[in-house]
Each structure stands twice: as C-alpha cells, then as structure tokens.
Design an enzyme around this catalytic site. Structure first.
Site, PDB file in Angstrom:
ATOM      1  N   HIS A  32       0.854  -1.190   0.000  1.00  0.00           N
ATOM      2  CA  HIS A  32       0.000   0.000   0.000  1.00  0.00           C
ATOM      3  C   HIS A  32       0.886   1.234   0.000  1.00  0.00           C
ATOM      4  O   HIS A  32       1.921   1.260   0.637  1.00  0.00           O
ATOM      5  CB  HIS A  32      -0.903   0.013   1.240  1.00  0.00           C
ATOM      6  CG  HIS A  32      -2.074   0.928   1.096  1.00  0.00           C
ATOM      7  ND1 HIS A  32      -1.992   2.271   1.332  1.00  0.00           N
ATOM      8  CD2 HIS A  32      -3.342   0.689   0.691  1.00  0.00           C
ATOM      9  CE1 HIS A  32      -3.171   2.826   1.092  1.00  0.00           C
ATOM     10  NE2 HIS A  32      -4.009   1.896   0.711  1.00  0.00           N
ATOM     11  N   ASP A  91      -7.973  -5.288  -0.238  1.00  0.00           N
ATOM     12  CA  ASP A  91      -8.424  -6.165  -1.330  1.00  0.00           C
ATOM     13  C   ASP A  91      -8.066  -7.626  -1.126  1.00  0.00           C
ATOM     14  O   ASP A  91      -8.507  -8.480  -1.895  1.00  0.00           O
ATOM     15  CB  ASP A  91      -7.809  -5.677  -2.647  1.00  0.00           C
ATOM     16  CG  ASP A  91      -8.359  -4.316  -3.033  1.00  0.00           C
ATOM     17  OD1 ASP A  91      -7.580  -3.416  -3.355  1.00  0.00           O
ATOM     18  OD2 ASP A  91      -9.592  -4.151  -2.954  1.00  0.00           O
TER      19      ASP A  91
HETATM   20  C1  SDX Z   1      -6.175   0.066  -3.043  1.00  0.00           C
HETATM   21  O1  SDX Z   1      -4.323   4.547  -2.081  1.00  0.00           O
HETATM   22  C2  SDX Z   1      -5.283   3.942  -1.489  1.00  0.00           C
HETATM   23  O2  SDX Z   1      -5.732   4.321  -0.431  1.00  0.00           O
HETATM   24  C3  SDX Z   1      -5.864   2.754  -2.246  1.00  0.00           C
HETATM   25  C4  SDX Z   1      -6.899   1.917  -1.500  1.00  0.00           C
HETATM   26  C5  SDX Z   1      -8.189   2.671  -1.263  1.00  0.00           C
HETATM   27  O3  SDX Z   1      -8.911   2.296  -0.305  1.00  0.00           O
HETATM   28  O4  SDX Z   1      -8.512   3.557  -2.066  1.00  0.00           O
HETATM   29  O5  SDX Z   1      -6.371   1.474  -0.266  1.00  0.00           O
HETATM   30  C6  SDX Z   1      -7.307   0.689  -2.325  1.00  0.00           C
HETATM   31  O6  SDX Z   1      -5.934   0.410  -4.168  1.00  0.00           O
HETATM   32  C7  SDX Z   1      -5.305  -0.918  -2.314  1.00  0.00           C
HETATM   33  C8  SDX Z   1      -4.105  -1.399  -3.186  1.00  0.00           C
HETATM   34  C9  SDX Z   1      -4.619  -2.472  -4.148  1.00  0.00           C
HETATM   35  N1  SDX Z   1      -3.541  -2.821  -5.103  1.00  0.00           N
HETATM   36  C10 SDX Z   1      -2.908  -3.993  -4.981  1.00  0.00           C
HETATM   37  O7  SDX Z   1      -3.089  -4.807  -4.087  1.00  0.00           O
HETATM   38  C11 SDX Z   1      -1.909  -4.265  -6.108  1.00  0.00           C
HETATM   39  C12 SDX Z   1      -0.627  -4.841  -5.536  1.00  0.00           C
HETATM   40  N2  SDX Z   1       0.076  -3.782  -4.790  1.00  0.00           N
HETATM   41  C13 SDX Z   1       0.990  -2.971  -5.466  1.00  0.00           C
HETATM   42  O8  SDX Z   1       1.068  -2.937  -6.797  1.00  0.00           O
HETATM   43  C14 SDX Z   1       1.547  -1.793  -4.674  1.00  0.00           C
HETATM   44  O9  SDX Z   1       1.816  -2.222  -3.405  1.00  0.00           O
HETATM   45  C15 SDX Z   1       0.709  -0.530  -4.643  1.00  0.00           C
HETATM   46  C16 SDX Z   1       0.358  -0.098  -6.013  1.00  0.00           C
HETATM   47  C17 SDX Z   1      -0.524  -0.756  -3.860  1.00  0.00           C
HETATM   48  C18 SDX Z   1       1.529   0.555  -3.968  1.00  0.00           C
HETATM   49  O10 SDX Z   1       2.641   0.761  -4.750  1.00  0.00           O
HETATM   50  P1  SDX Z   1       3.761   1.861  -4.376  1.00  0.00           P
HETATM   51  O11 SDX Z   1       3.493   2.499  -3.070  1.00  0.00           O
HETATM   52  O12 SDX Z   1       3.925   2.742  -5.570  1.00  0.00           O
HETATM   53  O13 SDX Z   1       5.025   0.967  -4.119  1.00  0.00           O
HETATM   54  P2  SDX Z   1       6.033   0.542  -5.250  1.00  0.00           P
HETATM   55  O14 SDX Z   1       5.281   0.045  -6.439  1.00  0.00           O
HETATM   56  O15 SDX Z   1       7.012   1.644  -5.421  1.00  0.00           O
HETATM   57  O16 SDX Z   1       6.749  -0.720  -4.573  1.00  0.00           O
HETATM   58  C19 SDX Z   1       7.832  -0.554  -3.646  1.00  0.00           C
HETATM   59  C20 SDX Z   1       8.574  -1.891  -3.653  1.00  0.00           C
HETATM   60  C21 SDX Z   1       8.974  -2.344  -5.064  1.00  0.00           C
HETATM   61  O17 SDX Z   1      10.083  -3.203  -4.921  1.00  0.00           O
HETATM   62  P3  SDX Z   1      11.608  -2.552  -5.161  1.00  0.00           P
HETATM   63  O18 SDX Z   1      11.592  -1.879  -6.512  1.00  0.00           O
HETATM   64  O19 SDX Z   1      11.807  -1.591  -4.009  1.00  0.00           O
HETATM   65  O20 SDX Z   1      12.528  -3.754  -5.086  1.00  0.00           O
HETATM   66  O21 SDX Z   1       7.697  -2.921  -3.170  1.00  0.00           O
HETATM   67  C22 SDX Z   1       7.465  -3.874  -4.199  1.00  0.00           C
HETATM   68  C23 SDX Z   1       7.827  -3.199  -5.497  1.00  0.00           C
HETATM   69  O22 SDX Z   1       8.207  -4.157  -6.488  1.00  0.00           O
HETATM   70  N3  SDX Z   1       6.047  -4.210  -4.137  1.00  0.00           N
HETATM   71  C24 SDX Z   1       5.542  -5.431  -4.295  1.00  0.00           C
HETATM   72  C25 SDX Z   1       4.153  -5.299  -4.108  1.00  0.00           C
HETATM   73  N4  SDX Z   1       3.863  -4.016  -3.841  1.00  0.00           N
HETATM   74  C26 SDX Z   1       5.035  -3.342  -3.869  1.00  0.00           C
HETATM   75  N5  SDX Z   1       6.142  -6.629  -4.595  1.00  0.00           N
HETATM   76  C27 SDX Z   1       5.314  -7.687  -4.692  1.00  0.00           C
HETATM   77  N6  SDX Z   1       3.966  -7.638  -4.514  1.00  0.00           N
HETATM   78  C28 SDX Z   1       3.361  -6.473  -4.224  1.00  0.00           C
HETATM   79  N7  SDX Z   1       2.046  -6.421  -4.057  1.00  0.00           N
END
Ligand code: SDX
Length: 444
Positions: free
Chosen positions: A322, A379
């Site tokens: 998140h 989710d």
């Molecule tokens: C919602 O914003 C809100 O409030 C949203 C929400 C709401 O109520 O409105 O809470 C609802 O959208 C919840 C999120 C649902 N999405 C997912 O579950 C999709 C999976 N999660 C991700 O894609 C991710 O965690 C995000 C999009 C939710 C957040 O992404 P960020 O904050 O931009 O983090 P990032 O992509 O920069 O990741 C940081 C690191 C990376 O690794 P490195 O490059 O540092 O090595 O964490 C890793 C990412 O690869 N990472 C994950 C991951 N999420 C982040 N690795 C594996 N699985 C994951 N789910």
C-alpha cells in the site's frame, strides 16, 4: 452528538508552525510550515514558482498534499483509519453503511429523524429511468460490469440534467442528486449481473440498503432471495470499510475532474474508471484470479511467493502492499475476521481462503515483504466474502465502487467548498526536443 461541523477543506483549518528555508541560486526563500489537526506537517509551496521560478517534482505525488481535507484520517505507520474522527473499527462494528454515508457526506452522524429521512430518500430514488434499460438490451452479456457502471453513471446526467455542479444547485437539489447516485448505483450493478446471467431484472423493493441490493441481485420472479442477517451485516461492513480513503487514485481523480466544474455524475464516472485498474480497486478481482491460478495449477504457495519476489517476473502479490499503510491495513484485519464468520454461518469452506492465509503467513515472515513493509490491504480477503455471497469475480470492483461512492461524493463536495477553489492543473518538467523548424514533406 457532535455539533454540525464546517465541512470544508480550507486553509483556515491549518495551524502555522514557522517556516522552511530554501536556498536557490544564492538567494534564501522562506515558505510557511503548516500543521493539521493530527499533527501532520507540510511545507506550503503555493507561492514557490512566483517567488523563485522553480516548481517541485514528485512522480506519483508520493510526497505531495493535493488538498486540505476534514473527511478521512489515515496514519499509515500505525495502521489507523478514521472517518470524520470515528475509528473504522467502531463504524464497522456498530454503524450501518447508510449512516456512514451520511457521516461522510454531511460531516456528522445522523440523528434518528435525519437517518429515517435519508433512508426514505434512498428508497425513493432506487429505480433507474426506464429508458436506461435500453442500454442493457444493447450490451453484450459478457460486458465487464465496471464498463457498464461507468457508462450508466455518466448517463445519469442525461436523465437528471438538473444537477450541473455544486455551486449551481441548492442544498436540497444536491442532496437528492447524491441520494440518487448512492441508491441507483446498486440498481445498475444488480441489473448488470442479471443481464450477464440472462435473468429478468428484479426491481428494487423497500428493503434496507444492502438487503435491497441482495434482493435485486439474487431474487427471481419465481423465488425471492432468502435474506439473512449475517450476509447483510457482512455486506454493510464491507461497504463501510470501502467508503473513503483520503486522496487515493480514484478520489484524486474525482477531485481533479470535478475541479473543472463538470457535473457530479461525470466526476464520479471518472472515479469509477480510475478504480477499475488492477493496481487500485481492480486488485480485489486480481487477488481471486491469482488464488484460482494457484489452486487450479497446483502451484505450491512457497513457489508462488518466489515468483512474486523475482525481479524478472512482473507478477505482484495482489492485495498486498500500500502506498500509505506501512503496517497491516486495518480494513484487511476486519475483513479477514468476517470471512470466518460468513463461511461459518453458511457452513461453507473455501479453498481459496486457505491459500490466501498460507500466502499471508509466508509473506509476513519473508524478508522481501518485511523490508518493503508489504502487508495485506483491503483487497486481499474481500473477494472471499463476495464469493461466499454469490457475487461473481468480475463484479468485485463494482462492490468497491458502491462502497466508495459516499467518499467520492463527500470529497467532491468538500473540493467545491474549499477556499481557495482552483481548477487542478499540475505543472511538468519538459525534456523533449528544443526548438526546431518545421520541414516540409518535400524536403523530408
Ligand atoms: C487500493 O491509495 C489507497 O488508499 C488505495 C486503497 C483505497 O482504499 O482507495 O487502499 C485501495 O488500491 C489498495 C491497493 C490495491 N492494489 C494492490 O493490491 C496491487 C498490488 N500492490 C501494489 O502494486 C503496490 O503495493 C501498490 C500499487 C498498492 C503501492 O505501490 P507503491 O506504493 O507505488 O510501491 P512501489 O510500487 O514503489 O513498490 C515498492 C517496492 C517495489 O520493490 P523494489 O523496486 O523496491 O525492489 O515494493 C514492491 C515493489 O516491487 N512491491 C511489491 C508489491 N507491492 C510493492 N512486490 C510484490 N507484490 C506487491 N504487491
């Protein structure tokens, strides 16, 4: 009872906390430091470009506050979520979704008569215009319900043109438009399900909010759906947990689109489209698809986790991570408990829940997830409950939208009341070609 509060995101609600000094090109500049009611601090750079010609750069707005808001408070480190100051745990346990919607939109919990009047307004506005049914007849049966929802919500401005924008409508007109949306979104969702299964539409009745939705979804002309309190309570809770979440992607979209002073329905339509993405609200559908993939292909859960950690593999553990929560999403904790209650009451087990719990157990003890502070979000478990209720996977994000609608409306309304009111228009840093002449086609 809390006094009715001034529900606007205005600068006058901020405390001044000194100044931030910035030195640029040998000159010193000072910008105000401001603080909100929970101690969050920001450097107010409203006059940055005017003062020194610079802008800031912050891809994805990870460090940028887009507005001042008095609606929802999140402490991502501590895993705290409150609507108008009330902890989400108390609302999920004691409130109804209709009460929560009223709280978000009007800023206070409704008194008994206000709640009765609001419920009656929702019931009175639960039908959709009969001409809108022709949309459904023209759609393919496998049309994605989010595509249907966004187009039908936008079309409400055709059938109910009187609400143009917040400033062109009086309070009563706006309240009807908001109730119309909150009520009709259920009907549109249920009708899109009936269309997909080839059953006749079941019109709304004078049940309570969630009971009416379940009735429209699962009753047929020959058999009424047997309402039960555990499922109705679980659905109320899921909608409450999704009702608002400060400036997430879809809410920021509603604010940005709404800031052009387009009507409420078009602004909400934009929010629905933003929510559809798998990185946002679409994740609840992706979670179940991942769990199904693990189960149907007999992928060992440990192996799936390794795939997710592999930098060469674009796959992510959907429902995990998140932008704000660097701790367990409080909503996920509540939903996980409710999974057990609903499955227990329905005397059902779901192998996908077992897989989800195994994934969580492994991830929470794996350095990759620990170092990146990745925890289950809202989710991760919600789809298990929707499945148990009988809601198809491709409707999970529609359920998210039904829940989020009061939050979007509250934020849209607050944006229109904010002082100063500005159309949203971010700047950029250009890195394209410098000036060059046009070359006529004959010379190319
Ligand atoms: C919602 O914003 C809100 O409030 C949203 C929400 C709401 O109520 O409105 O809470 C609802 O959208 C919840 C999120 C649902 N999405 C997912 O579950 C999709 C999976 N999660 C991700 O894609 C991710 O965690 C995000 C999009 C939710 C957040 O992404 P960020 O904050 O931009 O983090 P990032 O992509 O920069 O990741 C940081 C690191 C990376 O690794 P490195 O490059 O540092 O090595 O964490 C890793 C990412 O690869 N990472 C994950 C991951 N999420 C982040 N690795 C594996 N699985 C994951 N789910």
């Amino acid at each position: 009872m809390a006094e009715r509060i001034e529900v606007s995101g205005s600068y006058r609600n901020l405390k001044q906390r000194g100044q931030a000094q910035i030195s640029l090109d040998g000159k010193d500049y000072a910008f105000p430091v401001v603080e909100g009611s929970e101690g969050e601090r920001a450097v107010d750079i409203t006059n940055l470009r005017k003062a020194c010609g610079y802008i800031t750069l912050d891809a994805g707005y990870q460090n940028t506050g887009s507005c001042i808001s008095g609606i929802t408070y999140i402490d991502g480190e501590a895993g705290i979520l409150r609507y108008r100051g009330i902890p989400i745990e108390q609302l999920a346990e004691q409130a109804s979704f209709v009460e929560t919607a009223y709280l978000l939109v009007h800023g206070v919990l409704p008194k008994k008569q206000e709640l009765r009047d609001f419920r009656n307004l929702l019931t009175a506005n639960s039908m959709i215009h009969e001409d809108m049914l022709t949309f459904f007849h023209g759609l393919p049966r496998d049309a994605h319900p989010m595509a249907i929802l966004s187009s039908m919500v936008n079309s409400l401005s055709i059938y109910y043109p009187e609400v143009v924008s917040e400033e062109d409508s009086d309070e009563a007109e706006l309240n009807i438009a908001m109730a119309r949306l909150i009520s009709k979104i259920r009907t549109i969702a249920a009708f899109s399900f009936k269309k997909s299964v080839g059953e006749p539409f079941v019109y709304p009745s004078n049940y309570t909010y969630c009971a009416n939705f379940l009735h429209m979804m699962f009753s047929t002309p020959v058999q009424k759906y047997k309402l039960n309190h555990v499922v109705i309570r679980a659905l109320n809770q899921l909608l409450i947990l999704h009702a608002d979440h400060e400036q997430n992607c879809s809410t920021s979209t509603v604010r940005l689109v709404g800031s052009s002073k387009v009507n409420l329905y078009a602004s909400i339509c934009a929010g629905i489209c933003a929510l559809w993405g798998p990185l946002h609200g679409g994740a609840n559908q992706s979670v179940i698809e991942s769990l199904e993939e693990i189960r149907s292909n007999n992928i060992p859960v440990k192996k799936f986790i390794e795939m997710v950690k592999d930098k060469n593999n674009p796959r992510r553990l959907m429902g995990f991570g998140h932008r704000v929560y660097r701790n367990y999403d409080p909503r996920a904790r509540i939903i996980k408990n409710t999974c057990g209650e609903v499955l227990g009451y329905l005397k059902r087990s779901d192998p996908l829940l077992d897989i989800a719990q195994e994934l969580e157990e492994i991830a929470l003890h794996d350095d990759y997830f620990i170092e990146r502070k990745l925890y289950p979000n809202v989710d991760f478990y919600s789809g298990i409950i929707y499945r148990a209720i009988g809601i198809p996977t491709n409707m999970f994000t529609v359920m998210f939208a039904i829940g989020r609608l009061p939050g979007w409306i509250a934020q849209w309304k607050e944006m229109h009341n904010s002082e100063p009111f500005n159309i949203g228009r971010p700047r950029q840093i250009y890195t394209g070609p410098t000036v060059q002449d046009y070359i006529p086609i004959s010379a190319r």
